[in-house]
Design a protein around this motif. Structure first.
Motif, PDB file in Angstrom:
ATOM      1  N   LYS A   1       0.825  -1.206   0.000  1.00 17.83           N
ATOM      2  CA  LYS A   1       0.000   0.000   0.000  1.00 17.83           C
ATOM      3  C   LYS A   1       0.864   1.264   0.000  1.00 17.83           C
ATOM      4  O   LYS A   1       0.550   2.238  -0.676  1.00 17.83           O
ATOM      5  N   VAL A   2       1.941   1.238   0.783  1.00 14.63           N
ATOM      6  CA  VAL A   2       2.751   2.444   0.960  1.00 14.63           C
ATOM      7  C   VAL A   2       3.789   2.594  -0.145  1.00 14.63           C
ATOM      8  O   VAL A   2       3.973   3.681  -0.698  1.00 14.63           O
ATOM      9  N   THR A   3       4.481   1.512  -0.492  1.00 19.72           N
ATOM     10  CA  THR A   3       5.612   1.628  -1.418  1.00 19.72           C
ATOM     11  C   THR A   3       5.446   0.833  -2.705  1.00 19.72           C
ATOM     12  O   THR A   3       6.302   0.913  -3.574  1.00 19.72           O
ATOM     13  N   GLY A   4       4.359   0.084  -2.843  1.00 18.83           N
ATOM     14  CA  GLY A   4       4.217  -0.759  -4.022  1.00 18.83           C
ATOM     15  C   GLY A   4       3.234  -0.274  -5.056  1.00 18.83           C
ATOM     16  O   GLY A   4       3.350  -0.620  -6.233  1.00 18.83           O
ATOM     17  N   LEU A   5       2.266   0.540  -4.638  1.00 15.37           N
ATOM     18  CA  LEU A   5       1.164   0.889  -5.528  1.00 15.37           C
ATOM     19  C   LEU A   5       0.869   2.389  -5.513  1.00 15.37           C
ATOM     20  O   LEU A   5       1.116   3.070  -4.518  1.00 15.37           O
ATOM     21  N   ASN A   6       0.307   2.856  -6.630  1.00 18.64           N
ATOM     22  CA  ASN A   6      -0.329   4.167  -6.675  1.00 18.64           C
ATOM     23  C   ASN A   6      -1.818   3.911  -6.481  1.00 18.64           C
ATOM     24  O   ASN A   6      -2.533   3.541  -7.416  1.00 18.64           O
ATOM     25  N   LEU A   7      -2.293   4.089  -5.246  1.00 12.25           N
ATOM     26  CA  LEU A   7      -3.663   3.705  -4.908  1.00 12.25           C
ATOM     27  C   LEU A   7      -4.708   4.544  -5.639  1.00 12.25           C
ATOM     28  O   LEU A   7      -5.862   4.141  -5.755  1.00 12.25           O
ATOM     29  N   ALA A   8      -4.310   5.703  -6.140  1.00  7.87           N
ATOM     30  CA  ALA A   8      -5.250   6.549  -6.887  1.00  7.87           C
ATOM     31  C   ALA A   8      -5.312   6.164  -8.362  1.00  7.87           C
ATOM     32  O   ALA A   8      -6.113   6.717  -9.113  1.00  7.87           O
ATOM     33  N   GLY A   9      -4.465   5.207  -8.770  1.00 10.11           N
ATOM     34  CA  GLY A   9      -4.401   4.814 -10.169  1.00 10.11           C
ATOM     35  C   GLY A   9      -5.174   3.533 -10.457  1.00 10.11           C
ATOM     36  O   GLY A   9      -5.565   2.800  -9.557  1.00 10.11           O
ATOM     37  N   SER A  10      -5.367   3.261 -11.731  1.00  9.43           N
ATOM     38  CA  SER A  10      -6.062   2.041 -12.162  1.00  9.43           C
ATOM     39  C   SER A  10      -5.109   0.861 -12.164  1.00  9.43           C
ATOM     40  O   SER A  10      -3.889   1.006 -11.995  1.00  9.43           O
ATOM     41  N   VAL A  11      -5.664  -0.319 -12.380  1.00  4.68           N
ATOM     42  CA  VAL A  11      -4.844  -1.526 -12.513  1.00  4.68           C
ATOM     43  C   VAL A  11      -3.850  -1.356 -13.652  1.00  4.68           C
ATOM     44  O   VAL A  11      -2.652  -1.620 -13.511  1.00  4.68           O
ATOM     45  N   ALA A  12      -4.323  -0.885 -14.801  1.00  7.72           N
ATOM     46  CA  ALA A  12      -3.449  -0.718 -15.967  1.00  7.72           C
ATOM     47  C   ALA A  12      -2.346   0.293 -15.698  1.00  7.72           C
ATOM     48  O   ALA A  12      -1.176   0.071 -16.046  1.00  7.72           O
ATOM     49  N   GLU A  13      -2.680   1.417 -15.070  1.00  7.61           N
ATOM     50  CA  GLU A  13      -1.677   2.444 -14.786  1.00  7.61           C
ATOM     51  C   GLU A  13      -0.602   1.931 -13.843  1.00  7.61           C
ATOM     52  O   GLU A  13       0.578   2.251 -13.991  1.00  7.61           O
ATOM     53  N   ASN A  14      -0.990   1.101 -12.886  1.00  4.56           N
ATOM     54  CA  ASN A  14      -0.011   0.550 -11.954  1.00  4.56           C
ATOM     55  C   ASN A  14       0.888  -0.485 -12.617  1.00  4.56           C
ATOM     56  O   ASN A  14       2.086  -0.536 -12.338  1.00  4.56           O
TER      57      ASN A  14
END
Length: 498
Positions: A340-353
């Motif tokens: 959650k903190v360092t692996g993903l852009n939580l505001a982004g979509s699956v494709a964007e990540n």
């Protein structure tokens, strides 16, 4: 047991394109530990969010003390005697420990002002009673993930609730901390508190649970006394099929060293580490939480400073890694401990990540091509069996296991030669774990090399070819696969002091 204090009656809820819960019913008695089991995406956390007033069901009702209850919000749930330890930690990092514990229910002086001295005193007394060695005046951001988890546990217990929901409470804490937690669960049970316990760790479930309910694809599959079930039966109920082998270790020929590090340090914790990772090898790193495992791999990846007198060697050639972009350029990937903190852009979509780390490579002209991004995302959604309504779904809406698969997709797209996994199965279900184990096997079969940190001893021994054991930032011992022994690893992990 007494009559049920809490009942779920035919709970159903849908999100756009997905029916998440479908007519779920079960009950919790006073003094009962009721385990709620199921794969990620089965609906467990959603059901608990309904209980806490975060979501509101499309149909069905929550019954408390024999009366249907409209729970409007988390504060409403707390006022009804229901508290929850959430799977995903959300501490206020710029507040102190005591401020987090009393957040939203501050103790006040006769003048109506927040009584910081009293809250700190009460917090220190609570932490001492719970055997948690943390100063209540510390800033939350100075704590490790494991310490934050302990504070969340303390916070839930402090509410004197009639029902405590524990969603993956041991995902980031040590075995000794688990023993302390279980002692407090038994005390709560003896005092008549009902506990809903969610965990993917089978040994915990059969140690602590009185009753087990299993969800699969949003439906209740079975509720039974824990004594009537065993691990293979429970797994089959959860995933709908047999899993014949816990750790599908691939037999791969180990090649020449691909990464060599001599005398590596990263102050203040990591000191004089020397390792050699070989082609096709899964090199395990064991040790207790706080032993310096994560700090070591983060410094190798350039997230934090690290150095040695001898250069890092990649396939025999000296390289310098000062920041993550250097590591990526050299074919190294890091799946971090906290997605959650360092692996993903939580505001982004699956494709964007999925495409996040590869934008320069995929779109060198600086022009994003949506069709290309969509095709790549769909390929990885199929390849890693990511459960999502579409590639455009916000990644924050996915279950923990599917979020982890998005993180893996992001790094696999870089086509790395070396993949570092830092507790990759923390807080995910047995089916998603199996997918990650198979992925690790596929990677080494293709000649890639893996560094694996795991806090689960059986997982570490089941997947690794060799294990380096860390204690206080140093390697205290190395074991080859034929010599793996849980007691020996724990002994090496406990070698404190110079």
């Amino acid at each position: 047991m007494s009559d049920a204090f809490l009942r779920f009656e035919d709970i159903s809820i849908s999100f756009p394109g997905v029916k998440v819960l479908d007519g779920v019913s079960f009950e919790l008695h006073a003094g009962e530990v009721h385990a709620l089991m199921g794969e990620n995406g089965a609906g467990k956390s959603t059901l608990m969010k309904i209980l806490m007033g975060i979501y509101h069901p499309d149909a069905g009702s929550v019954v408390i003390g024999g009366e249907p209850a409209e729970i409007a919000s988390p504060s409403d749930a707390l006022s009804r005697g229901i508290s929850m330890i959430h799977q995903e930690l959300n501490p206020v990092l710029d507040m102190r420990v005591y401020e987090n514990i009393y957040l939203g229910r501050e103790l006040r002086s006769s003048l109506g002002l927040a009584d910081a001295k009293r809250m700190r005193t009460e917090t220190d007394a609570l932490l001492k009673r719970l055997e948690i060695p943390i100063d209540g005046n510390r800033m939350m951001r100075t704590l490790s993930v494991a310490q934050m988890q302990l504070i969340e546990i303390a916070k839930a217990i402090a509410f004197d609730s009639k029902v405590v929901v524990m969603d993956e409470p041991t995902s980031a804490i040590t075995e000794s901390d688990v023993e302390i937690l279980f002692r407090h669960i038994n005390r709560l049970r003896e005092s008549g508190v009902g506990i809903i316990y969610i965990s993917h760790k089978m040994e915990e479930i059969f140690t602590i649970a009185d009753t087990i309910s299993v969800l699969r694809d949003g439906a209740l599959i079975r509720t039974a006394p824990a004594a009537e079930l065993d691990e293979p039966t429970l797994i089959k109920l959860m995933v709908g099929r047999d899993l014949d082998e816990n750790f599908p270790k691939r037999e791969v020929e180990i090649g020449e060293p691909v990464l060599t590090v001599q005398g590596w340090s990263s102050p203040p914790l990591v000191k004089d580490i020397s390792i050699s990772l070989r082609k096709g090898e899964v090199l395990g790193i064991g040790g207790l939480v706080g032993a310096g495992r994560s700090e070591f791999v983060e410094s190798l990846f350039g997230v934090r400073p690290g150095s040695s007198e001898e250069p890092i060697l990649l396939k025999g050639k000296p390289v310098r890694i000062r920041k993550p972009i250097d590591a990526i350029r050299y074919g190294i990937a890091l799946v971090t401990e906290d997605r959650k903190v360092t692996g993903l852009n939580l505001a982004g979509s699956v494709a964007e990540n999925i495409t996040l780390v590869n934008l320069n490579k995929l779109f060198p002209a600086g022009l994003l091509r949506t069709r290309t991004e969509t095709k790549i995302a769909k390929d990885y959604i199929d390849r890693l069996r990511i459960r999502t309504p579409s590639h455009q779904q916000l990644v924050s809406r996915l279950s923990g296991g599917n979020q982890q698969k998005v993180v893996l997709s992001k790094w696999l797209l870089t086509e790395p030669e070396i993949i570092i996994f830092d507790d990759p199965t923390r807080g995910i279900d047995i089916g998603a774990k199996r997918d990650i184990y198979n992925l690790i096997g596929e990677l080494v079969e293709k000649g890639r090399s893996v560094i694996l940190i795991s806090s689960e001893m059986t997982e570490l021994m089941g997947l690794s070819d060799r294990i380096h054991v860390f204690a206080e930032g140093r390697i205290t011992g190395t074991l080859d696969r034929p010599d793996f022994n849980q007691e020996r690893i724990l002994e090496l992990a406990s070698q404190f002091g110079d």
